[in-house]
Write an enzyme that holds these catalytic residues in place. Structure first.
Site, mmCIF file in Angstrom:
data_model
loop_
_atom_site.group_PDB
_atom_site.id
_atom_site.type_symbol
_atom_site.label_atom_id
_atom_site.label_comp_id
_atom_site.label_asym_id
_atom_site.label_seq_id
_atom_site.Cartn_x
_atom_site.Cartn_y
_atom_site.Cartn_z
ATOM 1 N N MET A 57 0.780 -1.214 0.000
ATOM 2 C CA MET A 57 0.000 0.000 0.000
ATOM 3 C C MET A 57 0.825 1.284 0.000
ATOM 4 S SD MET A 57 -3.170 -0.361 -0.060
ATOM 5 C CE MET A 57 -3.143 -1.817 -1.061
ATOM 6 N N PRO A 58 2.180 1.163 -0.016
ATOM 7 C CA PRO A 58 2.901 2.443 0.090
ATOM 8 C C PRO A 58 2.461 3.397 -1.017
ATOM 9 C CG PRO A 58 4.429 0.600 0.301
ATOM 10 C CD PRO A 58 3.110 0.026 -0.136
ATOM 11 N N THR A 59 2.174 4.630 -0.614
ATOM 12 C CA THR A 59 1.778 5.680 -1.551
ATOM 13 C C THR A 59 2.751 6.837 -1.407
ATOM 14 O OG1 THR A 59 -0.542 5.032 -1.406
ATOM 15 C CG2 THR A 59 -0.086 7.244 -2.226
#
Lengths: 62, 62, 62, 62, 62, 62
Positions: free
Chosen positions: A1-3
């Site tokens: 999920m890293p954004t």
């Protein structure tokens, strides 16, 4: 999920963004053990008149 | 006080933003019990060349 | 691809966040014609001492 | 290290940004005891059609 | 409508935030000609282990 | 001047952040031709109850 949100001066080419997105994603997957599909990167092109360091706009002579 | 930042691809019409702002605000007020006046929504239009998923720019063929 | 960042005062329950996320996503999909899977929502819980309006912290008496 | 992101309506002049950046940096250094070099300020110009309060776009009549 | 997000290292006192919010708001109103009520400031306290410059975390010896 | 904001689930170790910051900075300097000193990276640890995809919190069973 890293954004990722990456603010940088305008003027980088699409090719530089393409390379950067690919390389940053690969690095992130290696270090965090996540899937490429989970990594989103959003670039924000910033005009020099919209960024100041030490109280001075980057569009002004330093 | 809820403040929204919504990043989405450029190209949405003003009418879509108008409907979205109205509906999101109504929903937020119902669920959180806040007044409409306290809800701010800021849209950020993002070019496909500025967004990458899985290491690939959305301006590139997938 | 719409990505939401929502800043609001801390203290909302998980149930409120659950309802809000579901309802905001449904609304967004209807208005923009996107798939639910493309909608990300990130909540930021803010302490009253970290938010000021009109120059006054919300942890201070108004 | 303080880093500011300031969202405001588009239309402010470079001179206003210049004055604002200088004054905000000076204030921050005084209150926090940091060096000017450590203060970054990034302005984001927002179109009225991209900002809503109380569910209504600022490009619409209020 | 100016909305500030200020990221800075954790550890600042509420009194420092109070002074900073008041002074930044006053400055902004003077330079931009807006009303205090329209200025929001949100502080984000960042741990040194969550901030890196030149590839090195600030929690690490420099 | 590139400034990164990286939102990811809480729970990553300081060692992972250290490696990630070093590697992302090195990559950015290579692709963009900037100095390491100009690259700032800020990590935001996000609780699963504060992130939703497809209208569902990540703290809920999927």
């Amino acid at each position: 999920m890293p954004t990722f949100h990456i603010e940088m001066f305008e003027g980088r080419s699409v090719e530089q963004k393409r390379q950067l997105a690919a390389a940053l994603t690969e690095t992130t997957c290696k270090v965090l053990g996540v899937e490429p599909q989970s990594v989103d990167i959003i670039f924000h092109d910033v005009k020099p008149e919209n960024w100041a360091t030490a109280g001075k706009l980057w569009s002004d002579p330093r």
